[in-house]
Enzyme design. Structure first.
Site, PDB file in Angstrom:
ATOM      1  N   ARG A  55       1.113  -1.523   0.072  1.00 38.77           N
ATOM      2  CA  ARG A  55       0.181   0.420   0.099  1.00 38.77           C
ATOM      3  C   ARG A  55       0.798   1.645  -0.385  1.00 38.77           C
ATOM      4  O   ARG A  55       0.709   2.443  -1.127  1.00 38.77           O
ATOM      5  CB  ARG A  55      -0.964  -0.035   0.744  1.00 38.77           C
ATOM      6  CG  ARG A  55      -2.257  -0.936   1.181  1.00 38.77           C
ATOM      7  CD  ARG A  55      -3.376  -1.098   2.173  1.00 38.77           C
ATOM      8  NE  ARG A  55      -4.170   0.250   1.962  1.00 38.77           N
ATOM      9  CZ  ARG A  55      -4.581   1.027   2.668  1.00 38.77           C
ATOM     10  NH1 ARG A  55      -5.026   0.071   3.754  1.00 38.77           N
ATOM     11  NH2 ARG A  55      -5.071   1.823   2.601  1.00 38.77           N
ATOM     12  N   HIS A 105      -7.246   8.729  10.875  1.00 40.08           N
ATOM     13  CA  HIS A 105      -6.855   7.161  10.474  1.00 40.08           C
ATOM     14  C   HIS A 105      -5.097   6.063  10.769  1.00 40.08           C
ATOM     15  O   HIS A 105      -4.866   5.527  10.486  1.00 40.08           O
ATOM     16  CB  HIS A 105      -7.365   6.250  10.002  1.00 40.08           C
ATOM     17  CG  HIS A 105      -9.085   6.192  10.177  1.00 40.08           C
ATOM     18  ND1 HIS A 105     -10.161   6.231   8.763  1.00 40.08           N
ATOM     19  CD2 HIS A 105      -9.656   6.411  11.391  1.00 40.08           C
ATOM     20  CE1 HIS A 105     -10.845   6.002   9.665  1.00 40.08           C
ATOM     21  NE2 HIS A 105     -11.072   6.487  11.491  1.00 40.08           N
ATOM     22  N   LEU A 198     -19.903  10.745  -4.516  1.00 43.10           N
ATOM     23  CA  LEU A 198     -20.421  10.296  -5.803  1.00 43.10           C
ATOM     24  C   LEU A 198     -21.585   9.840  -5.762  1.00 43.10           C
ATOM     25  O   LEU A 198     -22.482   9.717  -6.942  1.00 43.10           O
ATOM     26  CB  LEU A 198     -19.202   9.005  -5.979  1.00 43.10           C
ATOM     27  CG  LEU A 198     -19.161   8.154  -7.124  1.00 43.10           C
ATOM     28  CD1 LEU A 198     -19.052   9.471  -8.326  1.00 43.10           C
ATOM     29  CD2 LEU A 198     -17.890   7.114  -7.261  1.00 43.10           C
TER      30      LEU A 198
END
Length: 231
Positions: A55, A105, A198
């Protein structure tokens, strides 16, 4: 004017950052409990470290998009009156120029030492168990908040939400707490609430202004409106 902007995976997806969790609840083919919980790390640290190393490399290979840049432009216009709170662990907001920012986070480019508790800037892989720069122990893990762990800077975030004039949610589903409750909290203290997403989220209460569409289109347009209203 005091504005709190909450951003989620949807703002970075257009830059090519995967949202990871698919319709089956898997992250890159892994069960969430295997790669995003302390228990998963204890069971199989190698799999977790490889997952986050990948990641980290993937996030480094993409660039901020128009939505990230627009928020940095807004910060340039209103200064410390803007706080961006992101649920994302990538550094696209920083690379776009945003400085007044909370990573609730955690961050892919940070490591947490499980031996001494230090948070250290980190850009390399963790799979080879490099030593902690502070204590020297090979005890580094991703400085990412996993399920079951407490997000960072909650007091600062809540204070800003309670005091803001406008709360704006961008690219987030509104399903993960405590972030999911911030719009309702802001509204309870009189803030105007805006959603740029979205598709409509599962918000506790309706937003005052909800606009659907790509973040790279909706966010710059909203920023233009805010800046124009100040001139």
């Amino acid at each position: 004017m005091r504005i709190v902007v909450l951003t989620g995976a949807g703002i970075s997806a257009e830059s090519g950052v995967p949202t990871f969790r698919d319709a089956g609840g898997l992250w890159e083919g892994h069960a969430v409990e295997d790669v995003a919980t302390p228990e998963g790390f204890e069971r199989d640290p190698d799999t977790v470290l490889r997952f986050y190393d990948a990641r980290r490399r993937g996030a480094a290979a993409v660039a901020p998009n128009a939505a990230h840049r627009a928020l940095a432009r807004l910060e340039g216009a209103i200064g410390p009156g803007l706080l961006v709170v992101t649920q994302n662990v990538d550094d696209l907001h920083e690379r776009a120029g945003t400085r007044n920012l909370v990573h609730m986070h955690g961050e892919l480019r940070m490591a947490l030492c499980t031996a001494c508790g230090s948070h250290v800037r980190w850009t390399e892989d963790l799979i080879d168990r490099p030593p902690c720069p502070v204590c020297g122990e090979p005890s580094l893990r991703p400085d990412v908040v996993w399920f079951g762990e407490l997000p960072y800077e909650l007091d600062r975030i809540e204070d800003a939400v309670v005091a803001c004039d406008a709360f704006v949610s961008i690219g987030t589903s509104g399903a993960v707490y405590p972030a999911a409750g911030y719009a309702a909290l802001a509204a309870a203290f009189g803030a105007r609430t805006v959603e740029l997403n979205l598709e409509p989220s599962d918000a506790l209460i309706p937003f005052d202004d909800a606009r659907t569409g790509l973040a790279s289109v909706r966010v710059p347009a909203w920023v233009d409106e805010v800046i124009a209203a100040r001139t």
